[in-house]
Design an enzyme around this catalytic site. Structure first.
Site, PDB file in Angstrom:
ATOM      1  CG  ASP A   1     -13.244   4.400  47.329  1.00 45.30           C
ATOM      2  OD1 ASP A   1     -12.421   4.460  48.261  1.00 45.30           O
ATOM      3  OD2 ASP A   1     -13.302   3.453  46.532  1.00 45.30           O
TER       4      ASP A   1
ATOM      5  CG  HIS B   1      -4.861   1.794  41.727  1.00 49.38           C
ATOM      6  ND1 HIS B   1      -5.212   0.482  41.458  1.00 49.38           N
ATOM      7  CD2 HIS B   1      -6.006   2.520  41.583  1.00 49.38           C
ATOM      8  CE1 HIS B   1      -6.510   0.436  41.160  1.00 49.38           C
ATOM      9  NE2 HIS B   1      -7.015   1.654  41.228  1.00 49.38           N
TER      10      HIS B   1
ATOM     11  CD  GLU C   1     -10.371  -0.806  43.376  1.00 51.34           C
ATOM     12  OE1 GLU C   1     -10.858   0.065  44.123  1.00 51.34           O
ATOM     13  OE2 GLU C   1     -10.136  -0.622  42.162  1.00 51.34           O
TER      14      GLU C   1
ATOM     15  CD  GLU D   1     -10.408   1.660  48.251  1.00 54.52           C
ATOM     16  OE1 GLU D   1     -10.852   2.568  48.990  1.00 54.52           O
ATOM     17  OE2 GLU D   1     -10.784   1.480  47.078  1.00 54.52           O
TER      18      GLU D   1
ATOM     19  CG  ASP E   1     -13.989   0.123  46.235  1.00 51.44           C
ATOM     20  OD1 ASP E   1     -15.211   0.047  46.396  1.00 51.44           O
ATOM     21  OD2 ASP E   1     -13.451   0.799  45.340  1.00 51.44           O
TER      22      ASP E   1
ATOM     23  NE  ARG F   1     -10.795  -4.079  38.988  1.00 49.32           N
ATOM     24  CZ  ARG F   1     -10.550  -3.061  39.791  1.00 49.32           C
ATOM     25  NH1 ARG F   1     -11.128  -1.888  39.587  1.00 49.32           N
ATOM     26  NH2 ARG F   1      -9.752  -3.209  40.819  1.00 49.32           N
TER      27      ARG F   1
ATOM     28  CD  GLN G   1     -14.045   0.139  37.897  1.00 52.34           C
ATOM     29  OE1 GLN G   1     -13.775  -0.969  38.356  1.00 52.34           O
ATOM     30  NE2 GLN G   1     -13.336   1.215  38.184  1.00 52.34           N
TER      31      GLN G   1
ATOM     32  CE  LYS H   1     -14.604   0.812  41.815  1.00 47.74           C
ATOM     33  NZ  LYS H   1     -13.255   0.520  42.330  1.00 47.74           N
TER      34      LYS H   1
ATOM     35  CB  THR I   1     -17.795  -1.251  50.556  1.00 49.12           C
ATOM     36  OG1 THR I   1     -18.192  -0.740  49.279  1.00 49.12           O
ATOM     37  CG2 THR I   1     -16.414  -0.735  50.918  1.00 49.12           C
TER      38      THR I   1
ATOM     39  CD  GLU J   1      -2.615  -1.678  40.694  1.00 49.30           C
ATOM     40  OE1 GLU J   1      -1.424  -1.393  40.845  1.00 49.30           O
ATOM     41  OE2 GLU J   1      -3.495  -1.387  41.528  1.00 49.30           O
TER      42      GLU J   1
END
Lengths: 434, 434
Positions: free
Chosen positions: B133, B140, B203, B205, B237, B241, B244, B257, B261, B378
């Site tokens: 990844d 970001h 996320e 991606e 993904d 948080r 993480q 993570k 996925t 975000e």
């Protein structure tokens, strides 16, 4: 689990007499699985015994052993045996131990089912499904962490969980294959530079091979984590320190590690390790106990493993001068702050599915003493490494060979070994490549 | 590579009439590969066309298509097709385009070789060999990096290389499978806590699927990197948080993570994307050019990709009220600071071997505008997310469904789509588990 299992009986001897030598890595109490080929033939499964390899396909064909587990263990990868779980490999161990014991009728068929180890080419024991690398040595973490922050050298979570990251499965290779020095990027005073690493290091780790499978979304509790341990080996997590320092923030090591990872080819089973299980390492002073999901009475009592681990270096000049490899590291897996069962339980605590053939690295197995520093980056904190013949090293040069050995001892048990994990550094490819 | 390839001709139409609708994701100019099953049958390869799936096995059996590439594409995974490399999949694309074009005799056999997409169950397009990844969105990285260090929000190496980490291959799942909320560990004011994540995020991606293989120790130069791009998709993904933040230092994201996925099942080939390749993003002001090993004229001119990407959220309350999914993100892959070819060249620059079926994630595809923020972490920097019906969200709750869509547009080209990448959050398992 029965510690008094007959396969551990210290009186037990093999009809393969080299296995009965007191310094053999592979006495009948060990019986590690591996994958070998010989004379250009196809890879197939075998068991190390003394200085010989038991050819499981040949033993099956001769009718000396039978059953699904033996069929799986004779395949070109051990993944199917690993998928069958611990009970299957335990039963197979019993059958192999009986086959190889003094007095077995199989002795008469020795020529048909044995191959001298020196003629065997060893392969990866399995197709590596996923590779996760941990960092469970407090001493390694402290020594290298102090370079960045002497006030807080340990990662904040170090005492709360076994710190780990996903590493690269495709570049895992068996002992003996050359290790190409990687090109890479890092920052120098004059700007960002790309070229061959100037700080290639070894990291002495133990390998943990996973048995069985949990479905995605289904954690593995501590009570069941030991059953997920298929076996163990030695692992060299080759590391390019200049590349690593530059690329790490914030997502962790990447190309500094994926250049190659070397593993020893013989998988010492969790069954063989039973006599060498020890209490989990005492938590450091002032550190609260592990949270309940990473704790169990069984783990506290016998979750740790005692394995004496060594690193030797042989340079081209030493080889030319007829010198023996120089020992750089002598350490023990028992120093580790977290156990293999805790690695499994933590890894699956979010529901992550661990597969048969998954590989876990323990992280660099450094201990508190100077001689137990298990990578060059730690050793050179007290100056360059002095070698026999007058050479010095800070990091590995082309042609250098690094050799790992491991051996488990326990009172009343026959010691068992892990064989070797070797690799020689090859020059970096010229750049630009076509 | 010929941009004027007949398969991109905007006048070209399919005999599957749904493919000719202007809003179809799968016109005859697209022809993505995927693996499907139907009516309890075995998984097999197909091509999306309008609202139908072309069954490649059926087309082979009917004699409408032939050759090794078609045989490989009809298998239960696309790994072998990916291993054959770009020329093979390009030739197969030509054959499939001919088969599906208006006027083809194959139209008469439509019932035998097509399956309505709504009846197809989609699988992973291939066995995921390794999953890496990246994090190539400057916006970001800036927004989330500023939370830790407002003075230096970007990783030091951000402008010098495409930052990346190894992620978990075993937990990649196709669109539509439920996502179990993970348990995990993080620090609260009162101490270290273990329980279901309270900060589950998406996320947005793009997925890059790798063709061909380079030997370990053999880098891939920029000139050959484009040939390693098999195709593209959407990738969620999923990220916890709280877990993480606690586990990341210093080795990067791990259990935050590896819970799951999700990827879109149709692989839009690099050939189909040719009309949508754009100049690589302009380097930010004051940033020196990429080092030579990550630079090429072709990449500067056509290494970027323009794909409009969207995220929608549907909560259980919205579903009950008959409300449509709410759009949370609208962004474009063209914002990315590094291109897919640069990801490949960097990844292999140390000699790391990339395998057919390897998966690269681009990292969260955020852009500079508020609506282009491509994860909740975000978006909530400016307050909770307001949803139709009066609900709010900071992170995902159980039952929430997240839907990604992607569509490529270019002047003079027929737009093509990526289908959907969906996942619904399921409750965390009770703890302790047995």
């Amino acid at each position: 689990m029965d510690v008094q299992d007959f396969t551990h009986d210290p009186q037990r001897r093999a009809w393969v007499t080299s296995a009965n030598a007191p310094d053999s890595d592979f006495p009948i109490q060990n019986l590690p699985f591996g994958v070998f080929s010989a004379d250009g033939g196809a890879p197939r499964g075998g068991v190390a015994i003394g200085d010989q390899v038991l050819d499981l396909r040949a033993a099956l064909d001769a009718g000396l052993i039978e059953g699904e587990a033996a069929e799986a263990a004779a395949e070109p990868t051990l993944n199917r045996l690993m998928a069958m779980g611990r009970p299957a490999s335990r039963a197979l161990r019993h059958a192999v131990s009986a086959l190889l014991a003094e007095g077995s009728a199989a002795a008469a068929r020795g020529d048909a089912i044995l191959l001298p180890m020196e003629r065997a080419r060893m392969h990866l024991p399995c197709s590596v499904a996923n590779f996760t690398d941990f960092m469970v040595s407090r001493d390694h973490s402290m020594r290298l962490g102090a370079l960045k922050d002497p006030e807080a050298p340990l990662p904040p979570a170090f005492d709360s969980l076994p710190v780990a990251y996903h590493s690269r499965a495709s570049s895992v290779r068996p002992s003996g294959q050359g290790v190409v020095r990687p090109n890479g990027q890092w920052r120098r005073r004059e700007g960002v530079h790309f070229g061959p690493t100037e700080a290639l290091d070894y990291e002495l780790e133990m390998a943990v091979w996973i048995a069985g499978e949990n479905a995605l979304g289904s954690p593995v509790p501590m009570s069941r984590a030991p059953e997920r341990l298929f076996g163990f080996g030695l692992l060299n997590d080759w590391s390019a320190r200049d590349i690593q320092r530059w690329e790490m923030p914030p997502l962790g090591p990447f190309l500094a590690k994926s250049l190659c990872t070397t593993v020893s080819p013989w998988v010492v089973t969790a069954e063989a390790m039973i006599p060498f299980m020890v209490p989990a390492a005492r938590r450091a002073e002032g550190v609260p106990p592990a949270l309940p999901h990473l704790d169990s009475p069984g783990n506290r009592e016998r979750g740790g493993m005692s394995v004496a681990l060594e690193v030797f270096l042989l340079t081209p000049a030493m080889r030319a001068a007829g010198l023996a490899p120089a020992r750089l590291t002598a350490t023990d897996f028992a120093f580790m702050a977290w156990t293999p069962a805790q690695m499994v339980a933590h890894h699956a605590s979010n529901g992550c599915n661990l597969l048969p053939g998954d590989l876990l690295g323990s992280g660099t197995c450094s201990g508190p003493t100077d001689e137990s520093r298990a990578c060059m980056a730690e050793i050179i904190l007290s100056g360059p490494i002095q070698l026999p013949g007058g050479e010095t090293r800070r990091f590995l040069l082309d042609g250098d060979e690094v050799i790992f050995r491991g051996r488990a001892h326990a009172p009343g048990a026959v010691p068992i070994g892990f064989g070797e994990c070797r690799g020689t550094i090859l020059p970096a490819p010229d750049w630009p490549v076509d």
